[in-house]
Design an enzyme around this catalytic site. Sequence first.
Site, PDB file in Angstrom:
ATOM      1  N   CYS A 299       0.861  -1.188   0.000  1.00 15.21           N
ATOM      2  CA  CYS A 299       0.000   0.000   0.000  1.00 15.21           C
ATOM      3  C   CYS A 299       0.896   1.237   0.000  1.00 15.21           C
ATOM      4  O   CYS A 299       2.113   1.118  -0.185  1.00 15.21           O
ATOM      5  CB  CYS A 299      -0.973  -0.021   1.183  1.00 15.21           C
ATOM      6  SG  CYS A 299      -0.188   0.004   2.800  1.00 15.21           S
TER       7      CYS A 299
ATOM      8  N   ASP B  67      -8.133   3.953   1.330  1.00 13.82           N
ATOM      9  CA  ASP B  67      -7.115   4.214   2.336  1.00 13.82           C
ATOM     10  C   ASP B  67      -7.743   4.694   3.648  1.00 13.82           C
ATOM     11  O   ASP B  67      -8.300   5.789   3.702  1.00 13.82           O
ATOM     12  CB  ASP B  67      -6.140   5.267   1.801  1.00 13.82           C
ATOM     13  CG  ASP B  67      -4.838   5.275   2.583  1.00 13.82           C
ATOM     14  OD1 ASP B  67      -4.858   4.855   3.757  1.00 13.82           O
ATOM     15  OD2 ASP B  67      -3.823   5.678   2.017  1.00 13.82           O
TER      16      ASP B  67
ATOM     17  N   ASN C 202       2.490   1.382   4.131  1.00 14.22           N
ATOM     18  CA  ASN C 202       2.840   0.133   4.826  1.00 14.22           C
ATOM     19  C   ASN C 202       2.619   0.233   6.341  1.00 14.22           C
ATOM     20  O   ASN C 202       3.324  -0.402   7.123  1.00 14.22           O
ATOM     21  CB  ASN C 202       4.280  -0.301   4.499  1.00 14.22           C
ATOM     22  CG  ASN C 202       4.659  -1.720   4.921  1.00 14.22           C
ATOM     23  OD1 ASN C 202       5.818  -2.005   5.198  1.00 14.22           O
ATOM     24  ND2 ASN C 202       3.709  -2.633   4.998  1.00 14.22           N
TER      25      ASN C 202
ATOM     26  N   CYS D   6      -1.051   0.914   7.392  1.00  9.64           N
ATOM     27  CA  CYS D   6      -2.489   0.676   7.598  1.00  9.64           C
ATOM     28  C   CYS D   6      -2.979  -0.579   6.878  1.00  9.64           C
ATOM     29  O   CYS D   6      -3.221  -1.614   7.509  1.00  9.64           O
ATOM     30  CB  CYS D   6      -3.310   1.881   7.146  1.00  9.64           C
ATOM     31  SG  CYS D   6      -2.940   3.403   8.046  1.00  9.64           S
ATOM     32  N   ARG D   7      -3.121  -0.491   5.549  1.00 16.00           N
ATOM     33  CA  ARG D   7      -3.759  -1.589   4.814  1.00 16.00           C
ATOM     34  C   ARG D   7      -2.876  -2.812   4.625  1.00 16.00           C
ATOM     35  O   ARG D   7      -3.318  -3.943   4.870  1.00 16.00           O
ATOM     36  CB  ARG D   7      -4.242  -1.084   3.448  1.00 16.00           C
ATOM     37  CG  ARG D   7      -5.366  -0.097   3.534  1.00 16.00           C
ATOM     38  CD  ARG D   7      -5.564   0.630   2.222  1.00 16.00           C
ATOM     39  NE  ARG D   7      -4.422   1.492   1.911  1.00 16.00           N
ATOM     40  CZ  ARG D   7      -4.286   2.188   0.796  1.00 16.00           C
ATOM     41  NH1 ARG D   7      -5.208   2.112  -0.141  1.00 16.00           N
ATOM     42  NH2 ARG D   7      -3.231   2.958   0.613  1.00 16.00           N
ATOM     43  N   SER D   8      -1.632  -2.618   4.160  1.00 15.12           N
ATOM     44  CA  SER D   8      -0.820  -3.804   3.840  1.00 15.12           C
ATOM     45  C   SER D   8      -0.399  -4.602   5.071  1.00 15.12           C
ATOM     46  O   SER D   8      -0.391  -5.835   5.006  1.00 15.12           O
ATOM     47  CB  SER D   8       0.357  -3.469   2.924  1.00 15.12           C
ATOM     48  OG  SER D   8       1.235  -2.538   3.499  1.00 15.12           O
TER      49      SER D   8
HETATM   50  P1  4NP Z   1      -1.569   2.897   4.067  1.00 11.44           P
HETATM   51  O1  4NP Z   1      -2.106   4.293   4.654  1.00 11.44           O
HETATM   52  O2  4NP Z   1      -1.093   3.174   2.656  1.00 11.44           O
HETATM   53  O3  4NP Z   1      -2.778   2.016   4.078  1.00 11.44           O
HETATM   54  O4  4NP Z   1      -0.477   2.433   4.980  1.00 11.44           O
HETATM   55  C1  4NP Z   1      -1.309   5.462   4.673  1.00 11.44           C
HETATM   56  C2  4NP Z   1      -0.363   5.629   5.642  1.00 11.44           C
HETATM   57  C3  4NP Z   1       0.401   6.786   5.691  1.00 11.44           C
HETATM   58  C4  4NP Z   1       0.193   7.783   4.748  1.00 11.44           C
HETATM   59  C5  4NP Z   1      -0.767   7.616   3.785  1.00 11.44           C
HETATM   60  C6  4NP Z   1      -1.510   6.446   3.733  1.00 11.44           C
HETATM   61  N1  4NP Z   1       0.944   8.985   4.812  1.00 11.44           N
HETATM   62  O5  4NP Z   1       0.672   9.894   4.022  1.00 11.44           O
HETATM   63  O6  4NP Z   1       1.883   9.076   5.624  1.00 11.44           O
END
Ligand code: 4NP
Length: 155
Positions: free
Chosen positions: A7, A125, A10, A12-14
């Site tokens: 994702c 997200d 790395n 939240c989702r993954s």
């Molecule tokens: P993820 O979510 O892609 O599901 O891990 C996010 C985590 C951090 C950020 C964006 C999305 N960020 O902008 O830091």
Amino acid sequence: MKVIFVCLGNICRSPMAEAMFKDMVASAGLSSQIQIDSAATSTYELGSSPDSRTVKELAKHGLPATGMIARQLDATDFNSADLILVMDENNLRDAKKMAPDKNSADKVKLVYSLTPGKENYVVADPWYTGDFAKTYADLSEALPHWLEYLKKRIK
Ligand code: 4NP
């Protein structure tokens, strides 16, 4: 066989997908045959632990979120992985761009791409939506198809 969930951050989702799929694979008795990891397309959260809301959502379902530290997808991953499963269209574009060659770019697929009637659906997200229960529900829908896919290729 090796599967890497990817994702944007790395955190939240993954990592949620990694923890869930590890549990599914363990329940199927296939832990020694299927390696599971996760990574980011971005460098935003390098070295971070999973988001506390991902940890909480996993805990609700009795799953641990231990031993996961955010890292970026790299060239080694494209060699070692059989499948690189991404959450949304941005991940798909970014991960394919990071692939060293066409063969490894073809390993990158939307995690929903095997879900009948929802092949182009994306896992939104939760960093932005705040809805981590929806992320868990989406992954619960998409991941069993990958377990079936891998079972057929292992035997
Ligand atoms: P993820 O979510 O892609 O599901 O891990 C996010 C985590 C951090 C950020 C964006 C999305 N960020 O902008 O830091």
